[in-house]
Write an enzyme that holds these catalytic residues in place. Structure first.
Site, PDB file in Angstrom:
ATOM      1  N   ILE A  35      -2.264   6.743   3.656  1.00 45.05           N
ATOM      2  CA  ILE A  35      -2.756   6.408   4.831  1.00 45.05           C
ATOM      3  C   ILE A  35      -1.835   6.397   6.062  1.00 45.05           C
ATOM      4  CG2 ILE A  35      -3.446   3.778   4.926  1.00 45.05           C
ATOM      5  CD1 ILE A  35      -6.113   4.513   5.467  1.00 45.05           C
ATOM      6  N   ASN A  92       7.474  -0.067  -5.508  1.00 48.10           N
ATOM      7  CA  ASN A  92       7.690  -1.368  -5.037  1.00 48.10           C
ATOM      8  C   ASN A  92       6.921  -2.500  -5.869  1.00 48.10           C
ATOM      9  OD1 ASN A  92       8.792  -0.473  -2.570  1.00 48.10           O
ATOM     10  ND2 ASN A  92       6.752  -0.171  -1.826  1.00 48.10           N
ATOM     11  N   GLY A  98       8.545  -5.679  -1.520  1.00 46.29           N
ATOM     12  CA  GLY A  98       7.595  -4.989  -0.538  1.00 46.29           C
ATOM     13  C   GLY A  98       6.417  -4.602  -1.093  1.00 46.29           C
ATOM     14  N   GLN A  99       5.765  -4.927  -2.026  1.00 43.48           N
ATOM     15  CA  GLN A  99       4.551  -4.371  -2.683  1.00 43.48           C
ATOM     16  C   GLN A  99       3.173  -5.154  -1.795  1.00 43.48           C
ATOM     17  OE1 GLN A  99       3.839  -5.061  -6.780  1.00 43.48           O
ATOM     18  NE2 GLN A  99       2.142  -3.871  -6.840  1.00 43.48           N
ATOM     19  N   HIS A 105       1.667   1.970  -8.487  1.00 43.76           N
ATOM     20  CA  HIS A 105       1.518   3.072  -7.868  1.00 43.76           C
ATOM     21  C   HIS A 105       3.020   3.706  -7.502  1.00 43.76           C
ATOM     22  CE1 HIS A 105       1.293   0.260  -4.675  1.00 43.76           C
ATOM     23  NE2 HIS A 105       2.152   0.931  -3.724  1.00 43.76           N
TER      24      HIS A 105
HETATM   25  P1  5GP Z   1       3.362  -0.735  -1.410  1.00 44.66           P
HETATM   26  O1  5GP Z   1       2.342  -1.616  -2.054  1.00 44.66           O
HETATM   27  O2  5GP Z   1       4.045   0.090  -2.240  1.00 44.66           O
HETATM   28  O3  5GP Z   1       3.817  -1.370  -0.460  1.00 44.66           O
HETATM   29  O4  5GP Z   1       2.619   0.322  -0.562  1.00 44.66           O
HETATM   30  C1  5GP Z   1       1.169   0.591  -0.528  1.00 44.66           C
HETATM   31  C2  5GP Z   1       0.592   1.903   0.409  1.00 44.66           C
HETATM   32  O5  5GP Z   1      -0.518   2.083   0.152  1.00 44.66           O
HETATM   33  C3  5GP Z   1       1.102   1.668   1.646  1.00 44.66           C
HETATM   34  O6  5GP Z   1       2.098   2.655   2.198  1.00 44.66           O
HETATM   35  C4  5GP Z   1      -0.002   1.703   2.346  1.00 44.66           C
HETATM   36  O7  5GP Z   1      -0.009   2.715   3.937  1.00 44.66           O
HETATM   37  C5  5GP Z   1      -0.992   2.516   1.459  1.00 44.66           C
HETATM   38  N1  5GP Z   1      -2.171   2.138   1.573  1.00 44.66           N
HETATM   39  C6  5GP Z   1      -2.906   1.074   2.158  1.00 44.66           C
HETATM   40  N2  5GP Z   1      -4.378   0.953   2.000  1.00 44.66           N
HETATM   41  C7  5GP Z   1      -4.615   2.339   1.867  1.00 44.66           C
HETATM   42  C8  5GP Z   1      -5.928   3.139   1.538  1.00 44.66           C
HETATM   43  O8  5GP Z   1      -6.858   2.614   1.991  1.00 44.66           O
HETATM   44  N3  5GP Z   1      -5.653   4.257   1.610  1.00 44.66           N
HETATM   45  C9  5GP Z   1      -4.714   5.138   1.328  1.00 44.66           C
HETATM   46  N4  5GP Z   1      -4.570   6.287   1.179  1.00 44.66           N
HETATM   47  N5  5GP Z   1      -3.439   4.407   1.565  1.00 44.66           N
HETATM   48  C10 5GP Z   1      -3.357   3.009   1.622  1.00 44.66           C
END
Ligand code: 5GP
Length: 128
Positions: A35, A92, A98-99, A105
């Site tokens: 997103i 992450n 930074g998760q 994922h």
């Molecule tokens: P992390 O947990 O590895 O830091 O990253 C989580 C990722 O999920 C982020 O890059 C964030 O932009 C993405 N993200 C969070 N909420 C949503 C959502 O509702 N839809 C989508 N498509 N991505 C999301």
């Protein structure tokens, strides 16, 4: 490691309760555009199972899930046309990693040159 939260945003996307821009789906994985993209191509690949993080997935996922999931990651990158020019994958894990979303994922970043060093890894909410 904390317990899996069935209401995390990716669990809700998997259940179809929240929309996503899907790029691929099979029995093991779902892939969709991030997103908040940090590169021209920024796609997330998530397993179809309740895994909090890379650590949880690596320790508890059955072999067929592991194989299916990682094949899906490779296929998504290939189908997006990233293989020849290259791409970066990131997972992450936990606070220092930074998760933000606690459903395991893989981030696939592509479409631009990324620096070799790990110092300027893409971070949530910040351009490299
Ligand atoms: P992390 O947990 O590895 O830091 O990253 C989580 C990722 O999920 C982020 O890059 C964030 O932009 C993405 N993200 C969070 N909420 C949503 C959502 O509702 N839809 C989508 N498509 N991505 C999301």
């Amino acid at each position: 490691m904390s317990a899996y939260d069935r209401n995390n945003v990716f669990a809700r996307i998997l259940r179809g309760e929240l929309p996503c821009k899907k790029v691929y789906e099979d029995e093991f994985a779902l892939a969709f555009h991030d997103i908040n993209p940090l590169a021209p191509v920024h796609v997330l690949v998530i397993p179809k199972g309740e895994y909090v993080s890379q650590a949880d997935f690596g320790a508890t996922a059955p072999p067929e899930m592991m194989t299916g999931f990682w094949r899906a990651v490779s296929k998504v990158a290939r189908d997006l046309g990233l293989e020849s020019e290259g791409y970066r994958i990131v997972a992450n894990h936990g606070p220092n990693g930074g998760q933000l979303v606690f459903h395991f994922h893989i981030h696939i970043f592509g479409g631009r040159q990324m620096s070799h060093g790990m110092r300027s890894m893409p971070k949530p909410g910040r351009e490299e």
